[in-house]
Design an enzyme around this catalytic site. Structure first.
Site, mmCIF file in Angstrom:
data_model
loop_
_atom_site.group_PDB
_atom_site.id
_atom_site.type_symbol
_atom_site.label_atom_id
_atom_site.label_comp_id
_atom_site.label_asym_id
_atom_site.label_seq_id
_atom_site.Cartn_x
_atom_site.Cartn_y
_atom_site.Cartn_z
ATOM 1 N N TYR A 115 -15.792 4.392 4.085
ATOM 2 C CA TYR A 115 -15.613 5.439 3.508
ATOM 3 C C TYR A 115 -14.603 6.128 4.853
ATOM 4 O O TYR A 115 -13.461 6.840 4.645
ATOM 5 C CB TYR A 115 -15.964 5.808 5.753
ATOM 6 C CG TYR A 115 -17.268 5.928 5.649
ATOM 7 C CD1 TYR A 115 -17.832 7.233 4.572
ATOM 8 C CD2 TYR A 115 -17.910 5.226 5.740
ATOM 9 C CE1 TYR A 115 -20.057 7.947 4.715
ATOM 10 C CE2 TYR A 115 -20.217 5.234 5.366
ATOM 11 C CZ TYR A 115 -20.290 6.474 5.055
ATOM 12 O OH TYR A 115 -21.962 6.485 4.660
ATOM 13 N N HIS A 127 -17.519 14.865 0.802
ATOM 14 C CA HIS A 127 -18.185 13.602 1.325
ATOM 15 C C HIS A 127 -16.633 12.639 1.161
ATOM 16 O O HIS A 127 -16.039 12.263 -0.488
ATOM 17 C CB HIS A 127 -18.871 13.116 0.264
ATOM 18 C CG HIS A 127 -20.186 14.120 0.797
ATOM 19 N ND1 HIS A 127 -20.652 14.473 1.648
ATOM 20 C CD2 HIS A 127 -20.535 15.579 0.256
ATOM 21 C CE1 HIS A 127 -21.557 14.926 1.989
ATOM 22 N NE2 HIS A 127 -21.607 15.607 0.684
HETATM 23 C C1 DQA Z 1 -21.509 10.972 4.033
HETATM 24 C C2 DQA Z 1 -22.070 10.537 3.241
HETATM 25 C C3 DQA Z 1 -23.350 10.469 4.167
HETATM 26 O O1 DQA Z 1 -24.297 10.267 3.335
HETATM 27 C C4 DQA Z 1 -23.084 10.289 5.135
HETATM 28 O O2 DQA Z 1 -24.394 10.345 6.342
HETATM 29 C C5 DQA Z 1 -21.681 10.264 6.089
HETATM 30 C C6 DQA Z 1 -20.675 10.675 5.586
HETATM 31 C C7 DQA Z 1 -19.531 11.213 3.995
HETATM 32 O O3 DQA Z 1 -18.488 12.107 3.758
HETATM 33 O O4 DQA Z 1 -19.086 10.237 2.812
HETATM 34 O O5 DQA Z 1 -22.027 10.254 7.474
HETATM 35 O O6 DQA Z 1 -21.339 12.486 4.212
#
Ligand code: DQA
Length: 151
Positions: free
Chosen positions: A26, A103
């Site tokens: 992330y 995402h």
């Molecule tokens: C997310 C991807 C999702 O699968 C995950 O549950 C998240 C973050 C992303 O920003 O990569 O909480 O949305």
């Protein structure tokens, strides 16, 4: 400057915990620094970004019920709700604003359950796997859409 330039940037469940989540997946920005960076992208594109994050699905649903009054377009990263929340999907349809899904991570190349997005087909486009930098092309796509819609 676009007449319709107000963008609601919506984050769902667990995204307030950025900074504590795996930085290899992330990135290392916390939520405040993430929104600061998105705000900078928006300013560069002459868009006015406003931010909302919640861990409560019903709060996001109710925010979507009202968002039409305060925004012209939506950027949404629903977190895990992406993969199963038909309530968020229905509320996005009710909001009826141009929307881009974002995402941070590459949801197509992680666990199987993340490959499904229940909102993808009602969004203009999806940007995935570019970290915070992905919010810039997402904002650009919205700006281009709003500019075309205005003509
Ligand atoms: C997310 C991807 C999702 O699968 C995950 O549950 C998240 C973050 C992303 O920003 O990569 O909480 O949305």
């Amino acid at each position: 400057m676009l007449a319709h330039n107000r963008i609601a940037v919506l984050h769902g469940v667990n995204l307030d915990q950025l900074g504590r989540r795996d930085p290899a997946i992330y990135g290392d920005l916390d939520y405040d620094r993430l929104t600061q960076r998105i705000g900078e992208f928006a300013s560069e594109l002459e868009l006015a970004a406003q931010f909302f994050q919640t861990n409560f699905e019903g709060d996001l649903v109710e925010h979507l019920h009202r968002v039409h009054d305060i925004a012209d377009g939506i950027i949404i990263n629903p977190g895990a709700w992406t993969h199963y929340s038909y309530a968020i999907r229905d509320a996005l349809e009710i909001a009826a604003l141009p929307t881009v899904e974002v995402h941070l991570s590459d949801i197509q190349n992680r666990e199987e359950f993340r490959r499904t997005s229940v909102i993808g087909d009602i969004c203009l486009t999806t940007v995935s796997g570019q970290g915070v930098d992905g919010y810039r092309p997402a904002l650009e796509a919205l700006r281009d859409h709003l500019a075309t819609a205005a003509n």
